[in-house]
Design an enzyme around this catalytic site. Structure first.
Site, PDB file in Angstrom:
ATOM      1  N   GLU A 298      -6.635  -7.215   0.862  1.00 14.38           N
ATOM      2  CA  GLU A 298      -5.203  -6.582   0.700  1.00 14.38           C
ATOM      3  C   GLU A 298      -4.829  -5.531   1.611  1.00 14.38           C
ATOM      4  O   GLU A 298      -3.413  -6.126   2.209  1.00 14.38           O
ATOM      5  CB  GLU A 298      -5.127  -5.398  -0.013  1.00 14.38           C
ATOM      6  CG  GLU A 298      -4.003  -5.734  -1.707  1.00 14.38           C
ATOM      7  CD  GLU A 298      -3.693  -5.174  -2.535  1.00 14.38           C
ATOM      8  OE1 GLU A 298      -4.567  -4.294  -2.843  1.00 14.38           O
ATOM      9  OE2 GLU A 298      -2.699  -4.393  -2.452  1.00 14.38           O
TER      10      GLU A 298
ATOM     11  N   THR B 213       7.072  -0.281  -0.749  1.00 16.36           N
ATOM     12  CA  THR B 213       6.015   0.714  -0.546  1.00 16.36           C
ATOM     13  C   THR B 213       5.875   1.515   0.432  1.00 16.36           C
ATOM     14  O   THR B 213       5.890   2.582   0.429  1.00 16.36           O
ATOM     15  CB  THR B 213       4.620  -0.757  -0.255  1.00 16.36           C
ATOM     16  OG1 THR B 213       4.342  -1.190  -1.847  1.00 16.36           O
ATOM     17  CG2 THR B 213       3.429   0.373  -0.985  1.00 16.36           C
TER      18      THR B 213
HETATM   19  N1  HSE Z   1      -1.706   4.403  -5.540  1.00 19.03           N
HETATM   20  C1  HSE Z   1      -0.964   3.655  -4.458  1.00 19.03           C
HETATM   21  C2  HSE Z   1       0.821   4.471  -3.998  1.00 19.03           C
HETATM   22  C3  HSE Z   1      -0.064   2.141  -5.076  1.00 19.03           C
HETATM   23  O1  HSE Z   1       1.133   4.703  -5.272  1.00 19.03           O
HETATM   24  O2  HSE Z   1       1.672   4.682  -2.748  1.00 19.03           O
HETATM   25  C4  HSE Z   1      -1.035   1.326  -5.189  1.00 19.03           C
HETATM   26  O3  HSE Z   1      -2.156   1.631  -4.476  1.00 19.03           O
END
Ligand code: HSE
Length: 292
Positions: free
Chosen positions: A121, A169
């Site tokens: 990943e 993200t």
């Molecule tokens: N824990 C990570 C986040 C997402 O909340 O940015 C998943 O890996």
């Protein structure tokens, strides 16, 4: 021969367990077919597959095959679109790690496959978190720390509501505050401990209570249109706790079995009232990747 692996979608964080907690979901899941080949080839179908590169150098699964030195023809049927907050790319990486380990008789344990899948990943996303690959490989509720993964089988009904919103993200990580106050730390420790105990007891009330988080979740909620309305609606319909799944935009609720259907339709309606299309999964904590 050909091998089929079903690896579940997952929900990371669960509020109080930012970057640590994760659960495997009974549904949705990725289904991956693998057979030995001279080189790695990848074919993608299913949810959001048009956004995922089939080039092995740019695909999580290619990186996993590389790490295990296990070239194969790999067909991936996506159960959930990427950037959903439901561990979509982690599910593919988990399936590839479990499947290739078996196909090539590499002999790694499930726990040993977690960092291998996470590395896959990381090659693609640039950031390695075990909190989605761990539950997808091991099932149940997982606590992923630098020391390794602790796994607990748990059975909690859940509703995961995925709005038609894209949250990158990167943005979701950029809004995470750099510091927290001691009173917030005290609250978070209490909630994380309650949630963990709730998982051991299969107690949706305690799990839901432990999902409360005042550090990361409020900052990220601003990126999800309708979040507060959906959360309020779910709680009114009987949810024991509501939070953001992973980095979002999925909103996840814990509940008693008998309230699940009503909570699901209520969350969908609440997004709809905010002008946001969504889809909903009535699910529960499930097992890890399965080989057929
Ligand atoms: N824990 C990570 C986040 C997402 O909340 O940015 C998943 O890996």
């Amino acid at each position: 021969g050909m091998l089929t692996v079903r690896a579940p979608a997952t929900s990371a964080n669960l509020g109080s367990g930012f970057d640590v907690f994760g659960v495997a979901l009974e549904r949705p899941a990725d289904v991956v077919r693998l057979e030995k080949a001279d080189r790695v080839t990848i074919e993608m179908t299913g949810a959001g597959s048009q956004y995922i590169p089939e080039d092995p150098d740019k695909n999580t699964v290619g990186a996993v095959a590389e790490a295990l030195d296990a070239p194969a023809r790999i067909q991936i049927d996506k159960g959930v679109r990427p950037a959903s907050g439901l561990g979509s790319s982690a599910a593919s990486a988990a399936a590839a790690a479990v499947g290739l380990n078996e196909l090539y008789d590499r002999g790694y344990s499930r726990e040993e496959l977690v960092p291998i899948a996470a590395k896959g990943e990381a090659v693609v996303s640039g950031d390695a978190h075990d909190d989605n690959v761990a539950p997808s490989i091991m099932g149940g509720f997982t606590i992923a720390t630098e020391k390794g993964v602790t796994q607990v089988d748990a059975d909690i009904p859940l509703v995961a509501c995925l709005p038609d919103i894209v949250v990158s993200t990167r943005d979701a990580r950029n809004v995470v505050p750099e510091t927290a106050r001691v009173d917030q730390m005290v609250e978070t420790v209490g909630n994380a401990a309650s949630l963990t105990t709730g998982m051991h007891r299969d107690d949706p009330e305690l799990v839901g209570q432990g999902m409360h988080d005042t550090v990361v979740t409020p900052a990220r909620a601003k990126l999800i249109d309708g979040y507060e309305q959906v959360r309020e609606a779910a709680l009114t319909a009987g949810a024991t706790g509501v939070t953001i799944s992973g980095a979002g935009p999925t909103v996840i609720a814990a509940c008693a079995e008998e309230d699940r259907r009503k909570i699901a339709s209520t969350m969908l309606d609440a997004f709809g009232d905010c002008g946001v299309d969504a889809r909903v999964y009535q699910t529960r904590i499930g097992g890890g990747a399965e080989v057929f």
